[in-house]
Design a protein around this motif. Structure first.
Motif, PDB file in Angstrom:
ATOM      1  N   UNK A   1       0.822  -1.224   0.000  1.00 31.16           N
ATOM      2  CA  UNK A   1       0.000   0.000   0.000  1.00 31.16           C
ATOM      3  C   UNK A   1       0.853   1.270   0.000  1.00 31.16           C
ATOM      4  N   UNK A   2       0.333   2.284  -0.676  1.00 32.71           N
ATOM      5  CA  UNK A   2       0.996   3.585  -0.750  1.00 32.71           C
ATOM      6  C   UNK A   2      -0.001   4.664  -0.341  1.00 32.71           C
ATOM      7  N   UNK A   3       0.455   5.578   0.503  1.00 36.41           N
ATOM      8  CA  UNK A   3      -0.358   6.724   0.904  1.00 36.41           C
ATOM      9  C   UNK A   3       0.285   8.005   0.384  1.00 36.41           C
ATOM     10  N   UNK A   4      -0.499   8.824  -0.301  1.00 36.55           N
ATOM     11  CA  UNK A   4      -0.062  10.165  -0.737  1.00 36.55           C
ATOM     12  C   UNK A   4      -0.845  11.185   0.067  1.00 36.55           C
ATOM     13  N   UNK A   5      -0.142  12.135   0.693  1.00 41.85           N
ATOM     14  CA  UNK A   5      -0.848  13.028   1.629  1.00 41.85           C
ATOM     15  C   UNK A   5      -0.872  14.504   1.255  1.00 41.85           C
ATOM     16  N   UNK A   6      -0.227  14.895   0.191  1.00 39.75           N
ATOM     17  CA  UNK A   6      -0.303  16.299  -0.225  1.00 39.75           C
ATOM     18  C   UNK A   6      -1.059  16.350  -1.552  1.00 39.75           C
ATOM     19  N   UNK A   7      -2.357  16.085  -1.457  1.00 37.53           N
ATOM     20  CA  UNK A   7      -3.183  15.904  -2.650  1.00 37.53           C
ATOM     21  C   UNK A   7      -4.378  16.858  -2.563  1.00 37.53           C
TER      22      UNK A   7
ATOM     23  N   UNK B   1      -6.651  17.542  -7.913  1.00 33.39           N
ATOM     24  CA  UNK B   1      -5.664  16.516  -8.223  1.00 33.39           C
ATOM     25  C   UNK B   1      -6.291  15.425  -9.088  1.00 33.39           C
ATOM     26  N   UNK B   2      -5.447  14.587  -9.647  1.00 35.00           N
ATOM     27  CA  UNK B   2      -5.887  13.509 -10.533  1.00 35.00           C
ATOM     28  C   UNK B   2      -6.322  12.304  -9.701  1.00 35.00           C
ATOM     29  N   UNK B   3      -7.474  12.430  -9.071  1.00 37.45           N
ATOM     30  CA  UNK B   3      -7.967  11.363  -8.214  1.00 37.45           C
ATOM     31  C   UNK B   3      -8.306  10.098  -8.994  1.00 37.45           C
ATOM     32  N   UNK B   4      -8.661  10.243 -10.265  1.00 35.72           N
ATOM     33  CA  UNK B   4      -8.915   9.068 -11.104  1.00 35.72           C
ATOM     34  C   UNK B   4      -7.677   8.185 -11.178  1.00 35.72           C
ATOM     35  N   UNK B   5      -6.520   8.818 -11.374  1.00 31.66           N
ATOM     36  CA  UNK B   5      -5.274   8.050 -11.458  1.00 31.66           C
ATOM     37  C   UNK B   5      -4.927   7.418 -10.119  1.00 31.66           C
ATOM     38  N   UNK B   6      -5.233   8.111  -9.043  1.00 35.55           N
ATOM     39  CA  UNK B   6      -4.977   7.541  -7.720  1.00 35.55           C
ATOM     40  C   UNK B   6      -5.754   6.246  -7.548  1.00 35.55           C
ATOM     41  N   UNK B   7      -7.031   6.290  -7.907  1.00 32.07           N
ATOM     42  CA  UNK B   7      -7.859   5.092  -7.783  1.00 32.07           C
ATOM     43  C   UNK B   7      -7.391   3.992  -8.735  1.00 32.07           C
ATOM     44  N   UNK B   8      -7.054   4.381  -9.956  1.00 33.31           N
ATOM     45  CA  UNK B   8      -6.608   3.417 -10.965  1.00 33.31           C
ATOM     46  C   UNK B   8      -5.360   2.668 -10.510  1.00 33.31           C
ATOM     47  N   UNK B   9      -4.460   3.363  -9.810  1.00 32.40           N
ATOM     48  CA  UNK B   9      -3.203   2.761  -9.375  1.00 32.40           C
ATOM     49  C   UNK B   9      -3.248   2.269  -7.930  1.00 32.40           C
ATOM     50  N   UNK B  10      -4.454   2.200  -7.372  1.00 31.89           N
ATOM     51  CA  UNK B  10      -4.635   1.655  -6.023  1.00 31.89           C
ATOM     52  C   UNK B  10      -3.785   2.422  -4.998  1.00 31.89           C
ATOM     53  N   UNK B  11      -3.937   3.723  -5.006  1.00 27.02           N
ATOM     54  CA  UNK B  11      -3.177   4.590  -4.104  1.00 27.02           C
ATOM     55  C   UNK B  11      -4.131   5.212  -3.088  1.00 27.02           C
ATOM     56  N   UNK B  12      -3.817   5.073  -1.821  1.00 28.50           N
ATOM     57  CA  UNK B  12      -4.601   5.717  -0.773  1.00 28.50           C
ATOM     58  C   UNK B  12      -4.279   7.214  -0.761  1.00 28.50           C
ATOM     59  N   UNK B  13      -5.304   8.025  -0.506  1.00 27.83           N
ATOM     60  CA  UNK B  13      -5.154   9.480  -0.564  1.00 27.83           C
ATOM     61  C   UNK B  13      -5.563  10.093   0.770  1.00 27.83           C
TER      62      UNK B  13
ATOM     63  N   UNK C   1     -13.187   4.895  -3.380  1.00 27.51           N
ATOM     64  CA  UNK C   1     -11.745   5.098  -3.207  1.00 27.51           C
ATOM     65  C   UNK C   1     -11.345   5.117  -1.728  1.00 27.51           C
ATOM     66  N   UNK C   2     -10.117   4.718  -1.474  1.00 27.35           N
ATOM     67  CA  UNK C   2      -9.586   4.598  -0.108  1.00 27.35           C
ATOM     68  C   UNK C   2      -8.996   5.934   0.341  1.00 27.35           C
TER      69      UNK C   2
END
Length: 367
Positions: free
Chosen positions: A76-82, A86-98, A116-117
């Protein structure tokens, strides 16, 4: 091709630090690899951290997370400065927690399909990121379109053991958790501890710790907590460079732009093939390089591509020799701590600012 400078990255030291931090916390570990993994190399460190037992990776920027996924990171990866937009579609597509820190971000991300997570970021007293004035409104929000995986906050003074603000933030964090529970939201992962808190405060570990600087073998605060050796950590980066030129100069020679230094006696100087374009702080005074089994201090101002060190008249160094700019200090060389002090800064900035012109060389052992 030989390089004129290189940052040598010790993957064995990285693995050792991760093992120590996991053993200390006894919970999941999120390896912070933002800012090109603190200058150590985003993708290589991300993959190495995963292999070494990290349970999560953490980044500031969404594009950092996407790059990690593109290069094969599976944990799992968490990105916190979003922020909103932002490109939330890409976050979901790449299974990235936001991380969600505003109602605007929650509204946008809630419009995506497939729940989305998210991790809710709360401001517990650092007065930087996280919900504060919008908190009461957040408690009334519709969370049906998202999966609330985590809740987190960030300490402002975790490196200062015994500070009341640490206890205040911990208390506030627990309060926020209970308030979310009261409206039916109970995140699986609660995380508050940074590197300093992981090492000093077992009461704040919760379900996961986020380790950045300590994972790279450096102290969160040398004055308050001691250096790497005291903490049992191994610095991961060794920075070295070539001597572009060695020459003898007479006493009374002005050195560098502005002639801010003048040689007091006849000596040999070495021109080091690095400068502030590579991340060497321009204001650095009191640091230098290690060669001939001793330290050779900077003399004069750091230039864009080079700086000068005083080798001493008896030096046997030659043009083309390697010098160690900083390392783990075990042989007497300068450390990132020393360079931070010499630059009126901190070790974080020293390693993070090493520029892209300096190749990263990865090896199981460096020291």
């Amino acid at each position: 091709m030989q390089h004129r400078a290189e940052a040598r990255i010790d993957l064995f030291a990285l693995a050792s630090n991760i093992s120590i931090l996991k053993a200390t916390s006894q919970v999941d570990l999120l390896a912070v690899v933002k800012a090109d993994a603190y200058g150590h190399g985003l993708v290589e460190i991300g993959l190495a951290a995963e292999k070494s037992g990290a349970d999560w990776l953490g980044v500031a920027l969404l594009e950092e997370a996407i790059s990690l996924r593109a290069h094969g990171v599976r944990i799992p990866i968490l990105a916190w400065l979003v922020p909103p937009g932002s490109d939330f579609d890409s976050a979901a597509k790449h299974d990235i927690d936001v991380a969600v820190a505003s109602l605007g971000t929650l509204k946008e991300i809630s419009q995506l399909p497939n729940k989305p997570r998210i991790h809710i970021e709360v401001d517990t007293g650092m007065t930087r990121g996280g919900f504060l004035d919008e908190w009461d409104e957040l408690l009334k929000a519709d969370f049906s379109k998202v999966e609330v995986v985590g809740i987190f906050s960030h300490f402002a003074r975790a490196d200062e053991a015994g500070q009341q603000q640490n206890l205040d933030q911990l208390t506030e964090f627990k309060k926020k958790i209970e308030q979310l529970k009261a409206v039916g939201i109970n995140p699986l992962i609660k995380h508050l501890s940074n590197s300093a808190a992981t090492l000093l405060d077992s009461d704040s570990t919760f379900d996961m710790v986020r380790t950045g600087i300590a994972m790279y073998g450096l102290s969160p605060d040398v004055k308050a907590m001691g250096d790497s050796k005291k903490l049992g950590l191994k610095p991961v980066m060794q920075l070295r460079a070539k001597l572009h030129l060695v020459k003898k100069v007479p006493a009374g020679s002005p050195v560098g732009y502005g002639a801010t230094a003048v040689t007091e006696k006849e000596t040999k100087i070495g021109v080091v093939a690095m400068g502030y374009a590579d991340g060497i702080p321009r204001i650095a005074q009191g640091a230098g390089v290690f060669i001939d089994g001793k330290r050779s201090p900077i003399i004069g101002r750091v230039s864009m591509d080079q700086f000068v060190v005083d080798l001493g008249v008896s030096s046997t160094a030659n043009s083309g020799d390697w010098v160690v700019v900083f390392g783990d200090g075990s042989h007497g060389e300068y450390t990132a701590d020393d360079w931070g002090n010499a630059s009126l800064s901190i070790n974080y900035e020293i390693v993070t600012r090493i520029g892209p012109r300096v190749p990263r060389i990865y090896a199981p052992h460096v020291y």
